[in-house]
Design a protein around this motif. Sequence first.
Motif, PDB file in Angstrom:
ATOM      1  N   HIS A  65       0.855  -1.177   0.000  1.00 21.02           N
ATOM      2  CA  HIS A  65       0.000   0.000   0.000  1.00 21.02           C
ATOM      3  C   HIS A  65       0.894   1.230   0.000  1.00 21.02           C
ATOM      4  O   HIS A  65       2.107   1.126   0.215  1.00 21.02           O
ATOM      5  CB  HIS A  65      -0.947   0.016   1.207  1.00 21.02           C
ATOM      6  N   SER A  66       0.324   2.391  -0.244  1.00 24.17           N
ATOM      7  CA  SER A  66       1.109   3.615  -0.352  1.00 24.17           C
ATOM      8  C   SER A  66       0.504   4.739   0.478  1.00 24.17           C
ATOM      9  O   SER A  66      -0.723   4.908   0.528  1.00 24.17           O
ATOM     10  CB  SER A  66       1.203   4.076  -1.812  1.00 24.17           C
ATOM     11  N   ALA A 102       5.868   9.130   4.821  1.00 28.08           N
ATOM     12  CA  ALA A 102       5.143   8.709   3.620  1.00 28.08           C
ATOM     13  C   ALA A 102       6.060   7.914   2.699  1.00 28.08           C
ATOM     14  O   ALA A 102       7.273   7.841   2.900  1.00 28.08           O
ATOM     15  CB  ALA A 102       4.588   9.922   2.884  1.00 28.08           C
ATOM     16  N   ASP A 103       5.456   7.336   1.668  1.00 25.31           N
ATOM     17  CA  ASP A 103       6.214   6.550   0.688  1.00 25.31           C
ATOM     18  C   ASP A 103       6.646   7.375  -0.514  1.00 25.31           C
ATOM     19  O   ASP A 103       7.674   7.096  -1.130  1.00 25.31           O
ATOM     20  CB  ASP A 103       5.369   5.362   0.196  1.00 25.31           C
ATOM     21  N   PRO A 170     -10.964   7.062  -4.439  1.00 27.03           N
ATOM     22  CA  PRO A 170     -10.064   5.904  -4.390  1.00 27.03           C
ATOM     23  C   PRO A 170      -8.886   6.151  -5.323  1.00 27.03           C
ATOM     24  O   PRO A 170      -9.062   6.657  -6.436  1.00 27.03           O
ATOM     25  CB  PRO A 170     -10.935   4.750  -4.897  1.00 27.03           C
ATOM     26  N   ALA A 171      -7.682   5.832  -4.870  1.00 29.55           N
ATOM     27  CA  ALA A 171      -6.490   6.097  -5.669  1.00 29.55           C
ATOM     28  C   ALA A 171      -5.503   4.958  -5.513  1.00 29.55           C
ATOM     29  O   ALA A 171      -5.432   4.314  -4.457  1.00 29.55           O
ATOM     30  CB  ALA A 171      -5.851   7.422  -5.255  1.00 29.55           C
ATOM     31  N   TRP A 172      -4.741   4.727  -6.574  1.00 33.12           N
ATOM     32  CA  TRP A 172      -3.697   3.710  -6.579  1.00 33.12           C
ATOM     33  C   TRP A 172      -2.428   4.311  -7.166  1.00 33.12           C
ATOM     34  O   TRP A 172      -2.474   5.138  -8.077  1.00 33.12           O
ATOM     35  CB  TRP A 172      -4.100   2.512  -7.446  1.00 33.12           C
ATOM     36  N   CYS A 173      -1.280   3.878  -6.673  1.00 34.77           N
ATOM     37  CA  CYS A 173      -0.001   4.179  -7.312  1.00 34.77           C
ATOM     38  C   CYS A 173       0.334   3.033  -8.261  1.00 34.77           C
ATOM     39  O   CYS A 173       0.082   1.868  -7.946  1.00 34.77           O
ATOM     40  CB  CYS A 173       1.105   4.321  -6.266  1.00 34.77           C
ATOM     41  N   PRO A 182      -2.703   0.362  -3.407  1.00 37.27           N
ATOM     42  CA  PRO A 182      -3.749   1.318  -3.036  1.00 37.27           C
ATOM     43  C   PRO A 182      -3.183   2.420  -2.144  1.00 37.27           C
ATOM     44  O   PRO A 182      -2.343   2.169  -1.284  1.00 37.27           O
ATOM     45  CB  PRO A 182      -4.755   0.458  -2.273  1.00 37.27           C
ATOM     46  N   VAL A 183      -3.639   3.647  -2.378  1.00 37.10           N
ATOM     47  CA  VAL A 183      -3.247   4.765  -1.525  1.00 37.10           C
ATOM     48  C   VAL A 183      -4.170   4.755  -0.307  1.00 37.10           C
ATOM     49  O   VAL A 183      -5.380   4.983  -0.424  1.00 37.10           O
ATOM     50  CB  VAL A 183      -3.353   6.106  -2.274  1.00 37.10           C
ATOM     51  N   THR A 184      -3.599   4.492   0.845  1.00 40.87           N
ATOM     52  CA  THR A 184      -4.399   4.358   2.065  1.00 40.87           C
ATOM     53  C   THR A 184      -4.314   5.568   2.982  1.00 40.87           C
ATOM     54  O   THR A 184      -5.147   5.722   3.870  1.00 40.87           O
ATOM     55  CB  THR A 184      -3.970   3.109   2.856  1.00 40.87           C
ATOM     56  N   LYS A 185      -3.324   6.451   2.758  1.00 42.45           N
ATOM     57  CA  LYS A 185      -3.192   7.662   3.567  1.00 42.45           C
ATOM     58  C   LYS A 185      -2.665   8.812   2.720  1.00 42.45           C
ATOM     59  O   LYS A 185      -1.866   8.605   1.805  1.00 42.45           O
ATOM     60  CB  LYS A 185      -2.242   7.445   4.759  1.00 42.45           C
ATOM     61  N   TRP A 186      -3.125  10.013   3.063  1.00 42.93           N
ATOM     62  CA  TRP A 186      -2.633  11.244   2.463  1.00 42.93           C
ATOM     63  C   TRP A 186      -2.147  12.156   3.586  1.00 42.93           C
ATOM     64  O   TRP A 186      -2.856  12.353   4.583  1.00 42.93           O
ATOM     65  CB  TRP A 186      -3.736  11.960   1.691  1.00 42.93           C
ATOM     66  N   LEU A 187      -0.962  12.725   3.441  1.00 47.57           N
ATOM     67  CA  LEU A 187      -0.432  13.674   4.406  1.00 47.57           C
ATOM     68  C   LEU A 187      -0.452  15.051   3.767  1.00 47.57           C
ATOM     69  O   LEU A 187       0.300  15.320   2.821  1.00 47.57           O
ATOM     70  CB  LEU A 187       0.995  13.300   4.810  1.00 47.57           C
TER      71      LEU A 187
END
Length: 227
Positions: A65-66, A102-103, A170-173, A182-187
């Motif tokens: 996940h990202s 973050a990634d 919903p977003a994916w890298c 899947p993008v599970t967090k946004w900072l």
Amino acid sequence: MNHVDCRLVDSFLVREGRAIRPDLHRTRFGDGYPVLGEIPQEGQWFPRITENAVEWRLAPALRTHSTLWVPETVDPREHPLLKGPDLPKLAELRQQARDHGADDAVLYSARGVVNEAANAAIVFKDEKGLVMGPHGSVLLSTTVRATVEAGLIDQPRRAELSVEEAPQLPAWCASALHGWTPVTKWLIGGETLAGAEHPALGKQCQSAAELNEQLWQSAVPLAEDYS
């Protein structure tokens, strides 16, 4: 070749001597792609390929996940459609993202439109289907193209999504190293926002993990001077 072309860089995951659509990487790179030399047949590798050299590096641990960090500064790239000339700037952004837990870092325009991540494409899903950032600001993603051409997802359309609305979708890298995550967090602005719930990504109710597994079924053996 011009000065910019001489600084092009390519990289992708090699697993047990196989890779996903290496032809797409060579096409994106263009003239000057080197002979790969002796290719490791065991383990996972992440070669760094330039016109003059191939550095065979062990692949890092792959993430499932990202977490994406939105910096205060806008997309710094001068050559967004080429992989290589802006890598030092992107490496600095990615390190800052890691410092924030973050990634990867989100690249966005002065108008606040999301382009992609420093080291991956970002694909969203809205009421109309899959969507990516606008043409002219997003590097050609070999992972997205390979997945589309394998018939696993629909071709994402291009649209302008703002930094504010991005976490709501919903977003994916999509990365040539990590595959689909899947993008599970946004900072953003010192806040941590949970990513939206992820529906099926592919045409057959696939999670990102299932999509990656199916995509690797299309992997081919690398040749030393593959075309």
